[in-house]
Write a protein that holds these residues in place. Sequence first.
Motif: not given
Length: 482
Positions: A430-458
């Motif tokens: 249920q908590a996972h479903d709430r997180r998806m409703a708020e933030h979206g679905v994980e796509t498996g694609r990672l994006v690197r920011s200019p600072e070097g941080r990696y975040t997943e595209v949702e």
Amino acid sequence: MKASSLVRALDDRVGGARFLDRAMRKAFNNHWSFLLGEIALYAFVVVLVTGVFLTFFFKPSMKEVVYDGAYVPLRGVMMSEAYASSLEISFDVRGGLLMRQMHHWSTLIFLGGIVVHLLRNFFTGSFRKPRELNWLIGVALFGLVMLNGLFGYSLPDDLLSGAGLRILHGVLVSVPLVGTYLAMFLFGGEFPGGDIVPRLYSLHVLLVPGLLLVLVPLHAVVLTWRQTHTQFRERGVRNHQVSGAPFFPAFIAKTAAYLLWVAGVVALLATVFQINPIWLYGPYVPSTVSAGSQPDWYMGFLEGALRLMPPWEFTLFGHTVTMSVLIPALLAPGLLFAGLALYPFAERWLTRDRAVHNLLDRPRDVPRRTGIGVAGVVYYGVLWTAGGNDVIAANFHISLNATTWIFRVAVLIGPVLAYVVTTWICLGLQAHDRRMAEHGVETGRLVRSPEGRYTEVERPLTEEERERLAPPAGPEPKLIDR
């Protein structure tokens, strides 16, 4: 007379054209889980067809004869006519062994289909108003088919089935006050007597099938047709709407193909995999019990309950009350069937939810009900596994006494642990479903920011996905305090 005129004439006198027209257009949901009940229905059809074939050759008599058939190792052996005719079906009747094995396999699949269908209805909440009566009929069908399977399994009068009858006799005798009368009524005298096979035959081919032929159409057709078909939540569907294909031609073509698939699987199993080779066991002799005797899977939980029960007994008014037989024989199945039958009413009383429910729940959305269901499955499974404690001990070289104590502890602790763990898993989902409703679905694609941080595209949820994740409209069953 033209066909159309004949149809109009029949409709004028009998009626039914309007009902038939509505029935042909009734919508059926396309979700795969709704086909689980049809496995049981079509296995029942195979049971009936093969059973009719077997009745032409089986002789329900315990009269002793000397066997002189095709199976050489048993020639000259004294046996009952029931056992001799079972051997004749297996070795002398053309296609007889195939029909015997199809009958046995289809019975096992029939019961398995009932169990899976029952679990699907329980975990999705389809037993709620207005389907309480249909749920009770399903529970009654489960008990009747299990009982009829025991009767049919005992008819060949071989050594293995005779051991099961001996247990049945012991269970009946253990019932206080009326036990001896019940045993005498069923067996017609002292065990094994000469009447048990003819009486079981009457019950197996007449009484119980007659009840099934009334209850199965009532459960699968009449009540289902009168009510709105259940379905899972999806976009654009509300409580009194059904999304699906019409009965004719879409559903009827699908279900006809499904009937052929079930019959084909049963025939394949009967052809390739041997089951219940009664010629290897020999005729029943009351003084002999074969090693490693095991009942069919649906009676395994009763066997396990009998094996796990300590040797408790006491004397009351000069009569011995054998709790070591009485408790597992009555309490174990009583707890199972009473729990199944009363649960819809208990949930309605605890939740005070008296609304009509045509939309089904996802199991994760009702964690307490799901936890109770898994606890029941574990309770049944532990007892079923305990029915083979001697085989487990022999094959794994473990003490039989140790194996028995492990199962005694497991049958008490296992359901509690299953309830707690299942509830936690459901709450986590249920908590996972709430997180998806708020933030979206994980796509498996990672994006690197200019600072070097990696975040997943949702990506955002679609409307259809959001509708499926929506919580149920009714309150969740609060069956225990947390």
